[in-house]
Design a protein around this motif. Structure first.
Motif, PDB file in Angstrom:
ATOM      1  N   ALA A  94       0.855  -1.185   0.000  1.00  0.00           N
ATOM      2  CA  ALA A  94       0.000   0.000   0.000  1.00  0.00           C
ATOM      3  C   ALA A  94       0.891   1.235   0.000  1.00  0.00           C
ATOM      4  CB  ALA A  94      -0.908   0.011   1.224  1.00  0.00           C
ATOM      5  N   TYR A  95       0.310   2.353  -0.378  1.00  0.00           N
ATOM      6  CA  TYR A  95       1.081   3.595  -0.323  1.00  0.00           C
ATOM      7  C   TYR A  95       1.294   4.004   1.131  1.00  0.00           C
ATOM      8  CZ  TYR A  95       2.506   8.430  -0.711  1.00  0.00           C
ATOM      9  OH  TYR A  95       3.208   9.601  -0.587  1.00  0.00           O
ATOM     10  N   ARG A  96       2.501   4.358   1.452  1.00  0.00           N
ATOM     11  CA  ARG A  96       2.820   4.895   2.771  1.00  0.00           C
ATOM     12  C   ARG A  96       3.859   5.989   2.551  1.00  0.00           C
ATOM     13  NH1 ARG A  96       6.109  -0.482   4.992  1.00  0.00           N
ATOM     14  NH2 ARG A  96       7.899  -0.281   3.571  1.00  0.00           N
ATOM     15  N   LYS A  97       3.609   7.126   3.077  1.00  0.00           N
ATOM     16  CA  LYS A  97       4.497   8.260   2.825  1.00  0.00           C
ATOM     17  C   LYS A  97       5.824   8.012   3.529  1.00  0.00           C
ATOM     18  CE  LYS A  97       4.664  13.308   2.983  1.00  0.00           C
ATOM     19  NZ  LYS A  97       4.908  13.442   1.546  1.00  0.00           N
ATOM     20  N   VAL A  98       6.878   7.881   2.772  1.00  0.00           N
ATOM     21  CA  VAL A  98       8.215   7.685   3.331  1.00  0.00           C
ATOM     22  C   VAL A  98       9.165   8.698   2.693  1.00  0.00           C
ATOM     23  CG1 VAL A  98       7.864   5.219   3.757  1.00  0.00           C
ATOM     24  CG2 VAL A  98       8.851   5.957   1.588  1.00  0.00           C
ATOM     25  N   ASN A  99      10.173   9.034   3.395  1.00  0.00           N
ATOM     26  CA  ASN A  99      11.199   9.925   2.853  1.00  0.00           C
ATOM     27  C   ASN A  99      12.306   9.059   2.245  1.00  0.00           C
ATOM     28  OD1 ASN A  99       9.937  12.360   3.716  1.00  0.00           O
ATOM     29  ND2 ASN A  99      10.655  11.943   5.805  1.00  0.00           N
ATOM     30  N   TYR A 100      12.025   8.613   1.013  1.00  0.00           N
ATOM     31  CA  TYR A 100      12.965   7.697   0.379  1.00  0.00           C
ATOM     32  C   TYR A 100      14.250   8.419  -0.003  1.00  0.00           C
ATOM     33  CZ  TYR A 100      15.018   4.305  -2.798  1.00  0.00           C
ATOM     34  OH  TYR A 100      15.893   3.424  -3.402  1.00  0.00           O
ATOM     35  N   GLU A 101      15.360   7.823   0.348  1.00  0.00           N
ATOM     36  CA  GLU A 101      16.665   8.345  -0.036  1.00  0.00           C
ATOM     37  C   GLU A 101      17.464   7.230  -0.688  1.00  0.00           C
ATOM     38  OE1 GLU A 101      18.661  10.062   3.286  1.00  0.00           O
ATOM     39  OE2 GLU A 101      17.107  11.576   3.674  1.00  0.00           O
ATOM     40  N   TRP A 102      18.228   7.584  -1.691  1.00  0.00           N
ATOM     41  CA  TRP A 102      19.040   6.569  -2.358  1.00  0.00           C
ATOM     42  C   TRP A 102      20.472   7.058  -2.449  1.00  0.00           C
ATOM     43  CZ3 TRP A 102      20.584   6.538  -7.898  1.00  0.00           C
ATOM     44  CH2 TRP A 102      20.380   7.777  -8.521  1.00  0.00           C
ATOM     45  N   GLN A 103      21.355   6.090  -2.586  1.00  0.00           N
ATOM     46  CA  GLN A 103      22.780   6.416  -2.655  1.00  0.00           C
ATOM     47  C   GLN A 103      23.141   6.721  -4.103  1.00  0.00           C
ATOM     48  OE1 GLN A 103      25.333   3.540  -0.803  1.00  0.00           O
ATOM     49  NE2 GLN A 103      27.212   4.611  -1.378  1.00  0.00           N
ATOM     50  N   VAL A 104      23.342   7.985  -4.382  1.00  0.00           N
ATOM     51  CA  VAL A 104      23.662   8.415  -5.748  1.00  0.00           C
ATOM     52  C   VAL A 104      25.065   7.938  -6.109  1.00  0.00           C
ATOM     53  CG1 VAL A 104      23.928  10.398  -7.273  1.00  0.00           C
ATOM     54  CG2 VAL A 104      22.181  10.429  -5.482  1.00  0.00           C
ATOM     55  N   PRO A 105      25.222   7.235  -7.241  1.00  0.00           N
ATOM     56  CA  PRO A 105      26.544   6.715  -7.606  1.00  0.00           C
ATOM     57  C   PRO A 105      27.486   7.803  -8.099  1.00  0.00           C
ATOM     58  CG  PRO A 105      24.988   6.270  -9.359  1.00  0.00           C
ATOM     59  CD  PRO A 105      24.189   6.851  -8.222  1.00  0.00           C
ATOM     60  N   ASP A 106      28.751   7.503  -8.067  1.00  0.00           N
ATOM     61  CA  ASP A 106      29.781   8.421  -8.560  1.00  0.00           C
ATOM     62  C   ASP A 106      29.788   8.363 -10.086  1.00  0.00           C
ATOM     63  OD1 ASP A 106      31.997   9.924  -9.133  1.00  0.00           O
ATOM     64  OD2 ASP A 106      33.457   8.491  -8.325  1.00  0.00           O
ATOM     65  N   ILE A 107      29.517   9.494 -10.729  1.00  0.00           N
ATOM     66  CA  ILE A 107      29.483   9.533 -12.207  1.00  0.00           C
ATOM     67  C   ILE A 107      30.627  10.349 -12.783  1.00  0.00           C
ATOM     68  CG2 ILE A 107      26.977   9.207 -12.354  1.00  0.00           C
ATOM     69  CD1 ILE A 107      26.812  12.296 -12.789  1.00  0.00           C
ATOM     70  N   SER A 108      31.648  10.611 -11.968  1.00  0.00           N
ATOM     71  CA  SER A 108      32.724  11.495 -12.420  1.00  0.00           C
ATOM     72  C   SER A 108      33.367  11.022 -13.718  1.00  0.00           C
ATOM     73  CB  SER A 108      33.785  11.644 -11.326  1.00  0.00           C
ATOM     74  OG  SER A 108      34.295  10.375 -10.932  1.00  0.00           O
ATOM     75  N   GLN A 109      33.497   9.695 -13.911  1.00  0.00           N
ATOM     76  CA  GLN A 109      34.149   9.213 -15.124  1.00  0.00           C
ATOM     77  C   GLN A 109      33.270   9.340 -16.359  1.00  0.00           C
ATOM     78  OE1 GLN A 109      33.971   4.880 -13.440  1.00  0.00           O
ATOM     79  NE2 GLN A 109      34.501   4.680 -15.594  1.00  0.00           N
TER      80      GLN A 109
END
Length: 552
Positions: A94-109
């Motif tokens: 079911a929908y539940r309001k969460v503060n989803y955070e994700w680990q953004v990968p390193d895109i420097s290359q």
């Protein structure tokens, strides 16, 4: 999850109560896990699972940290998971309001990197430059086949017919009285164009043979029109030839209206030929070939030019999955997906029957409640359709899937969802709806390999990453499909259809992240025309429209 040491088994998530065999393990072998001894009760083949502790009837089976099944019998510690002792189960969602955070990968290359694509006037960039033939009704399929043979053989798009060579050599051996029971011709040419392409900037001439357009419901024809319009509008398509009988449900005018509705700025050349208004079938075919040839000379003037990676739209798909899919190829492609999202590109995840069991994770990743609500509605409507005819998402795994360790649909689905990485879900698209937002979008399609890739291309995918553990030759007419093997044995055995091998992850030689970077590098080369995926070389142009019926 990363794998970087040689192991014989693996726990995917700390909450799992099963271990996955990475190699064949014999009955009676003692596995030491977290200070306890586990004696294997049966032979456990690679890709299959065994239990860490005793499990009572009704006990929950956890993999990927979620519910994937329930025990139907008592299962002792070290017991093998099978269809006889475990059945599908998944958690409610079911929908539940969460503060989803994700680990953004390193895109420097990859920052500042480009690919060489075909720039369209509406701002999109194609990874290929195709001329497309569209029949409005199945009655025109034979005419398409005649035209295809003429154009392919003359303009250099047909591949070397090694099987024709083999048959000719077999005939010659037979005529000379030789024993042909074990005849094997040597030195047959590999798949390659029979002659040099006449138009160097036209990557192919594609044909959308189908069985619709008339005879079914009007709704079927209307949906087919939207699908064909999506292909006409695809960034990899530069020009279109339409063949119509004349009296069919799907009228040419309806198709053209759907094209304009989809893209008001559509300006590609469209050639229309209606058989019932033609002098003869021969005249129709000659006119179609002549005017298409003229069109080819025009689109051949286009040249590849640099474009930022944000202009890519990559579909992620799995088929012929095995017990390693959720451990090697899918999470590696998932890391590629996260890189692409961070770079501002679009990523498309489809196959709604193969999200059963992964729903809550996906819902929690949706950027807002309307997006989550649309996903929930489409999933529930689709599942209800399946149950109405005595089926259900739980019946999705094929005999091949089960034999190679995917015992329940939730196991298959939670592993399949790994292809989408961990980024937020920015949009949910119904069948044929175009992807317009940068980031990860969900596309409602069946799990069926060809129906799914057909729908993914309709939403705008300009490349498709297709993972497989058992091997499948699936391709698409307008979207290059890149095959990613979960294991080296498959990549070696079916090297004629596999492009990338992720077996090094299973052996502990590479991490998921390292493999994900390699996959993106391959995508950049494929998008630039520097490397041609095997499915494209083989003209594997599979196209199956979905009628919105039950297809798992």
């Amino acid at each position: 999850m990363s794998v970087n040491t040689v192991k014989s088994f693996l726990q995917i998530h700390p909450d799992d109560n099963v271990l996955v065999a990475l190699q064949d393990l014999p009955k009676g072998q003692i596995i030491v896990w977290n200070g306890k001894e586990i004696i294997l009760q049966q032979d456990v083949h690679a890709k299959h699972k065994f239990f860490i502790d005793d499990l009572e009837v009704g006990g929950m089976v956890l993999m990927y940290g979620v519910l994937v099944g329930k025990a139907t019998d008592f299962i002792p510690r070290g017991g093998l998971m099978t269809t006889a002792n475990v059945h599908h189960a998944s958690q409610d969602y079911a929908y539940r309001k969460v503060n989803y955070e994700w680990q953004v990968p390193d895109i420097s290359q990859f920052e500042g990197r480009t690919f060489n694509g075909y720039h369209r006037t509406d701002g999109r960039v194609g990874t290929a430059n195709y001329w497309l033939f569209i029949p409005t009704v199945f009655c025109e399929n034979r005419n398409l086949d005649v035209i295809k043979e003429a154009l392919y053989n003359t303009l250099g798009y047909a591949v070397t017919d090694k099987y024709k060579q083999f048959t000719e050599q077999l005939l010659e051996a037979y005529q000379h009285g030789e024993d042909i029971s074990s005849f094997s011709a040597e030195g047959l040419a590999p798949a390659a164009p029979q002659k040099k392409r006449v138009f160097k900037n036209v990557d192919g001439i594609k044909f959308l043979n189908h069985q619709g357009g008339c005879g079914g419901t009007r709704q079927d024809s209307a949906l087919l029109s939207q699908l064909l319009a999506a292909y006409a509008d695809h960034p990899n398509v530069a020009g279109i030839t339409v063949l119509s009988l004349g009296c069919q449900h799907l009228q040419t005018q309806s198709l053209l209206e759907d094209v304009k509705s989809r893209n008001p700025s559509f300006d590609k050349p469209v050639l229309i030929f209606e058989q019932q208004q033609s002098q003869s079938e021969e005249q129709l075919i000659k006119d179609a070939i002549r005017k298409t040839f003229m069109g080819l000379t025009e689109i051949n003037k286009a040249e590849r030019k640099p474009a930022p990676l944000s202009k890519l739209c990559v579909g992620v798909k799995c088929g012929g999955s095995d017990g390693f899919s959720g451990i090697s190829a899918n999470p590696a492609v998932g890391y590629t997906s996260d890189l692409l999202v961070t770079l501002g590109a679009k990523v498309l995840l489809a196959e709604f029957p193969e999200l059963c069991g992964a729903e809550q994770n996906i819902i929690d990743r949706c950027v807002n409640e309307p997006t989550a609500g649309k996903f929930i509605r489409l999933m529930q409507e689709y599942d209800a359709q399946a149950h109405a005819v005595g089926s259900g998402f739980h019946m999705n795994p094929s005999p091949g899937n089960i034999k190679d360790g995917l015992i329940t649909d939730a196991i298959k689905s939670t592993g399949a969802a790994k292809k989408a990485g961990t980024s937020p879900v920015v949009d949910v698209l119904d069948y044929t709806e175009p992807a317009t937002k940068a980031g990860l979008s969900l596309v409602c399609t069946p799990g069926n390999d060809v129906e799914a890739t057909t729908g993914k291309a309709a939403s705008g995918a300009t490349l498709i990453l297709f993972t497989t553990g058992l091997g499948t030759p699936t391709g698409n007419p307008v979207c290059p499909v890149i095959k990613v093997a979960t294991n080296t044995a498959l990549a070696t055995r079916m090297s004629d259809i596999i492009d990338i091998d992720t077996g090094a992850i299973i052996r502990g030689e590479k991490t998921i992240e390292e493999m994900g970077v390699e996959i993106l590098e391959y995508c950049i080369r494929a998008a630039s025309g520097e490397v041609i995926p095997k499915a494209v070389l083989l003209n594997q142009d599979d196209f199956i429209p979905w009628k919105r019926g039950v297809s798992l």
